[in-house]
Design a protein around this motif. Structure first.
Motif, PDB file in Angstrom:
ATOM      1  N   LEU A  95      -0.174  -1.321   0.352  1.00 35.69           N
ATOM      2  CA  LEU A  95      -0.440   0.092   0.389  1.00 35.69           C
ATOM      3  C   LEU A  95       0.597   1.024   0.171  1.00 35.69           C
ATOM      4  N   ALA A  96       1.992   0.562   0.592  1.00 38.76           N
ATOM      5  CA  ALA A  96       3.198   1.325   0.456  1.00 38.76           C
ATOM      6  C   ALA A  96       3.621   1.430  -0.857  1.00 38.76           C
ATOM      7  N   PHE A  97       3.471   0.128  -1.699  1.00 33.12           N
ATOM      8  CA  PHE A  97       4.043   0.264  -3.029  1.00 33.12           C
ATOM      9  C   PHE A  97       2.937   1.075  -4.062  1.00 33.12           C
ATOM     10  N   ASP A  98       1.800   0.862  -3.495  1.00 34.90           N
ATOM     11  CA  ASP A  98       0.838   1.629  -4.622  1.00 34.90           C
ATOM     12  C   ASP A  98       0.935   3.102  -4.096  1.00 34.90           C
ATOM     13  N   MET A  99       1.001   3.439  -3.027  1.00 35.15           N
ATOM     14  CA  MET A  99       1.463   5.286  -2.496  1.00 35.15           C
ATOM     15  C   MET A  99       2.699   5.504  -3.375  1.00 35.15           C
TER      16      MET A  99
END
Length: 285
Positions: A95-99
């Motif tokens: 989720l963090a890296f996709d964000m």
């Protein structure tokens, strides 16, 4: 440098094996520790990102209603709880890296600091990787491992439903889902301590303290994007929760932790089932 940063995010998202994904996340965080390493967020190409991150063959995904019971008085119950937390942290890496990678170009196009945005979410992703490692080590100490029990796909379903808009993603991922963790984790910690499992309680305490900062990052960027779009943050958040979140926000809320994260009570109290029912009554009267 933006091309290299995008490649680092893609390396995380396209790696399935859990230890390797966590290692890729920590390497990406270490490679871009400051906001000055690159400035051209517009170089990020979200079309090169996978719709779904790579996942290991285990755990099998099942309906949330069919998750294992978590009676913390038994070791099997504590394993079930820790496995669920490990799955959350594993998904939170992606989720963090996709964000960072999906929305950096949008942030840049608004005239905001894309380098700071990427740096913040790479930092969050590195934290999530560290959390996953701590929980997995604790599972191992209890004779279990990540993948031994079924899990559900709710977190990534929330990511897919907000892939079109950075404001929706910020509202639902950090400001709803991670904020919910602030509400429920203290009770988990106390139950683990009551069961004599201080080691597991200590791991959850680390996660709890770090995730106050994660919610704060979501709130900070939500405000900045609202300002860039000329929107009032509070009603915008409430509208996004009603449109994009499946269900109502459920009390009790951990007001001190949410306040520490910069998430004022006025934001979320109007999104509870009781308040939504009152709003519907007012609209129908």
């Amino acid at each position: 440098m933006a091309d290299a940063a995008l490649a680092a995010a893609r390396a995380v998202l396209t790696t399935a094996e859990p230890a390797q994904k966590a290692a890729a996340a920590e390497a990406a965080r270490a490679a871009w520790p400051s906001e000055d390493d690159f400035s051209d967020g517009g170089a990020f190409d979200k079309t090169s990102l996978p719709d779904r991150p790579a996942r290991p063959a285990r755990p099998p995904l099942a309906d949330p209603a069919h998750m294992p019971r978590r009676r913390l008085s038994s070791q099997s119950g504590r394993v079930a709880l820790l496995h669920a937390v490990a799955h959350i942290e594993f998904n939170a890496i992606d989720l963090a890296f996709d964000m960072a990678a999906r929305f950096a170009a949008d942030i840049s196009a608004m005239g905001l600091d894309a380098a700071a945005f990427v740096s913040d979410w790479y930092s969050v992703g590195g934290d999530e990787a560290r959390h996953f490692g701590l929980v997995r080590a604790r599972l191992n100490a209890l004779g279990a491992d990540y993948g031994d029990l079924p899990a559900h796909d709710g977190l990534w379903e929330a990511a897919q439903s907000t892939a079109d808009d950075v404001l929706a993603r910020l509202a639902i991922a950090p400001m709803v889902l991670e904020a919910r963790g602030l509400d429920v984790t203290p009770a988990m910690i106390e139950k683990l301590r009551a069961a004599g499992d201080e080691e597991s309680a200590a791991v959850l305490q680390v996660i709890y303290e770090d995730e106050i900062g994660h919610v704060a990052a979501g709130r900070r960027w939500f405000q900045r994007v609202c300002a860039a779009r000329g929107l009032d943050p509070q009603p915008t958040f409430q509208a996004l929760v009603r449109d994009r979140f499946a269900g109502d926000l459920k009390p009790p809320f951990n007001k001190p932790a949410r306040t520490q994260a910069g998430l004022p009570e006025a934001y979320y109290l109007d999104c509870t089932e009781e308040e939504n029912a009152r709003g519907a009554d007012r609209r129908n009267s």
